[in-house]
Write an enzyme that holds these catalytic residues in place. Structure first.
Site, PDB file in Angstrom:
ATOM      1  N   GLY A  55       1.576  -5.139  -4.826  1.00  0.00           N
ATOM      2  CA  GLY A  55       2.030  -4.501  -3.602  1.00  0.00           C
ATOM      3  C   GLY A  55       1.400  -3.138  -3.422  1.00  0.00           C
ATOM      4  CB  SER A  56       0.503  -1.023  -0.621  1.00  0.00           C
ATOM      5  OG  SER A  56       1.381  -1.519   0.349  1.00  0.00           O
ATOM      6  N   GLY A  57       1.962   1.058  -2.216  1.00  0.00           N
ATOM      7  CA  GLY A  57       2.963   2.065  -2.545  1.00  0.00           C
ATOM      8  C   GLY A  57       2.777   2.595  -3.959  1.00  0.00           C
ATOM      9  CG  HIS A  58       2.572   0.312  -6.938  1.00  0.00           C
ATOM     10  ND1 HIS A  58       3.840   0.744  -7.244  1.00  0.00           N
ATOM     11  CD2 HIS A  58       2.682  -0.993  -6.603  1.00  0.00           C
ATOM     12  CE1 HIS A  58       4.683  -0.278  -7.111  1.00  0.00           C
ATOM     13  NE2 HIS A  58       4.003  -1.339  -6.719  1.00  0.00           N
ATOM     14  CG  ASP A 111       2.624  -9.101  -7.959  1.00  0.00           C
ATOM     15  OD1 ASP A 111       1.932  -9.009  -6.929  1.00  0.00           O
ATOM     16  OD2 ASP A 111       3.406  -8.213  -8.330  1.00  0.00           O
ATOM     17  CG  HIS A 220       8.380  -2.643  -7.473  1.00  0.00           C
ATOM     18  ND1 HIS A 220       8.236  -2.996  -8.781  1.00  0.00           N
ATOM     19  CD2 HIS A 220       7.198  -2.912  -6.865  1.00  0.00           C
ATOM     20  CE1 HIS A 220       7.019  -3.499  -8.963  1.00  0.00           C
ATOM     21  NE2 HIS A 220       6.370  -3.448  -7.826  1.00  0.00           N
TER      22      HIS A 220
END
Lengths: 333, 333
Positions: A55-58, A111, A220
């Site tokens: 995911g993005s945000g990392h 994932d 997360h």
């Protein structure tokens, strides 16, 4: 929630667009899928392709780490959500140099499902894909069930080690071996001091009192495995490192790489204060710090807090950790 | 205020200690003064010494930027406060390779006074010192009084340009000329979305409503020059860039370097969304982005928000911006 954004549903696409516009010398967006980011340089024939993602945000993980010595491509999911199989497949095809492709990502159900489907589709097109899951988070399962652990900041060095092996021309089986050894040799433990806000919900990911911290957090926005009183930096460092060494004992003469990873909003000043204590504790144990990484490597939007990762090094892993890397958001000479 | 720290009065010393422990291959603390951080490699004889500095709380600036192609040393002040003359003098002596030393720092009264005193003391010891002040902050004074402007994130590229010139073996007068040209060619404008907390006071540096932003902020937790409604990322980018181009007009064919600098707690996702718009606006003007810098370069502890800097490049400045650098917190190949 206060964020510099336009429409919440557009944050990921706009971020990728801005990122690719900032670093065209390193990366491009695949024409086939706007969530597939790959190196802008042609694939080196015979080199194993390294695909990391989630995911993005990392950020800087994962798409920020594309370049020589690190990854070749990264499919990008929504915030804290796995990418579906298609962007993974497009990245796989783009980075395939005929020597096979290695997928590496944190051990999360979404994932696993999506990358496995992409691997199957890639196989049907004649591309051999292997997978190594990152499972460095000590807090998320017992030692007996270590294979169930989540992947958090330690992934940075697992990706780096495998990326270095691929850059050195190792065959796929050997790159897999290095990645597995890197993952088996690293442990991470973290604390959160403040939540993050997912753009689409606008809500804090958890609520904490002014004197509380979440211990054993994920990346997360989820709360930790327990809640405690916020201690001093030294107390926090002691607690994080002792949890790691209880799981992976260290002895005098051992050599390690250390990451003190900021989760998003924690100042570098605080990260260095935590690192100071970790370094002292390791020195007291007679453990040699071979290389240190202090900063933001795997974030959780603007969450507050940090994690400590320790990787036990043999000569081969030390060589991989020292191998140069040249990516938009991480460069090492 | 929630911070990973021990005693508030110790944060700076403990940060420096942790930083030097993390990166011994790059930096050391001078034996003469624990607030004097210099390159751990011996001075290259005949190379102009580059000293950058100021208060702490701006990491990676200033001490994070010590290494080949960048600075040679940094005196470190208390949080948001100038270092006194002594640590500046010790750094000066340590980095003097016989070709003179250049001081560069933001234009603040305290820094000017302390660095000037150190320059005088160094002169009495036979070291020639020159000074170039960074004055990139468009918001802080009118164009007619541009010399009164504060130094903020644009300092990163002024330091980098001069550091590159020194690394190439330029004589002091030429390094000064490059630094002055770099400073004259860059403008910065920023917004703050949330305050920072100075460890010693524990109080927020200002209060803002949920839908407000500070426009034209500094980097010391101070409020901006005016307050406005928080707009979308595109509106914010439009406003920042138009303020810059009103002060430093850009024409089709111009070449620029762009920094989108996070102030501490703003996610990389947001910085890339802002960069995306800046890149589009510059493309519309026919201006070529030669190199981009998106991330945290000059922070204000955990303040929320960002600034945009634009440096107009001639061939010489482009060469300096492209010159490699190898420091603990910024590496460029």
């Amino acid at each position: 929630m206060k964020k510099l954004m336009n429409v919440p549903n557009d944050v990921v696409d706009e971020m990728i667009e801005g990122y690719a516009a900032a670093y065209p010398q390193y990366v491009r967006i695949c024409a086939e899928n706007k969530r597939s980011v790959v190196s802008s340089k042609p694939v080196r024939p015979g080199k194993v392709g390294i695909v990391i993602g989630g995911g993005s945000g990392h950020e800087p993980a994962f798409m920020g780490l594309i370049g020589p010595g690190f990854a070749d491509g990264a499919p990008v999911g929504n915030v804290f959500a796995s990418p579906p199989p298609d962007p993974v497949l497009q990245v796989t095809k783009a980075v395939n140099g005929g020597a096979g492709v290695l997928y590496m990502y944190g051990n999360y159900a979404g994932d696993c499902m999506n990358f496995d489907m992409a691997a199957e589709l890639a196989g049907m097109e004649g591309i051999r894909v292997e997978t190594v899951l990152v499972t460095d988070d000590v807090a998320s399962a017992s030692k007996e069930e270590a294979h169930r652990r989540r992947g958090i900041a330690g992934g940075f060095l697992v990706f780096k080690a495998a990326g270095a092996a691929a850059d050195k021309g190792y065959a796929l089986d050997d790159v897999v071996r290095v990645a597995q050894k890197a993952n088996a040799s690293i442990r991470t433990m973290g604390v959160a001091l403040s939540p993050c806000y997912v753009p689409q919900t606008g809500k804090p990911s958890f609520m904490l009192g002014d004197d509380e911290m979440e211990i054993g957090l994920g990346i997360h926005g989820e709360p930790g495995v327990k809640r405690g009183k916020l201690g001093t930096a030294d107390e926090v460092a002691d607690s994080l490192l002792s949890t790691i060494t209880a799981d992976m004992p260290l002895a005098a003469g051992d050599r390690v790489a250390v990451i003190v990873n900021g989760l998003g909003s924690t100042s570098q000043m605080e990260l260095f204060i935590v690192f100071r204590r970790v370094a002292r504790l390791l020195a007291d144990l007679g453990v040699e710090i071979h290389r240190s990484f202090v900063g933001e490597f795997v974030t959780s939007l603007e969450m507050g807090g940090c994690s400590v990762s320790v990787m036990k090094l043999d000569d081969e892993l030390a060589e991989m950790v020292d191998h140069p890397a040249d990516t938009p958001l991480y460069v090492q000479k």
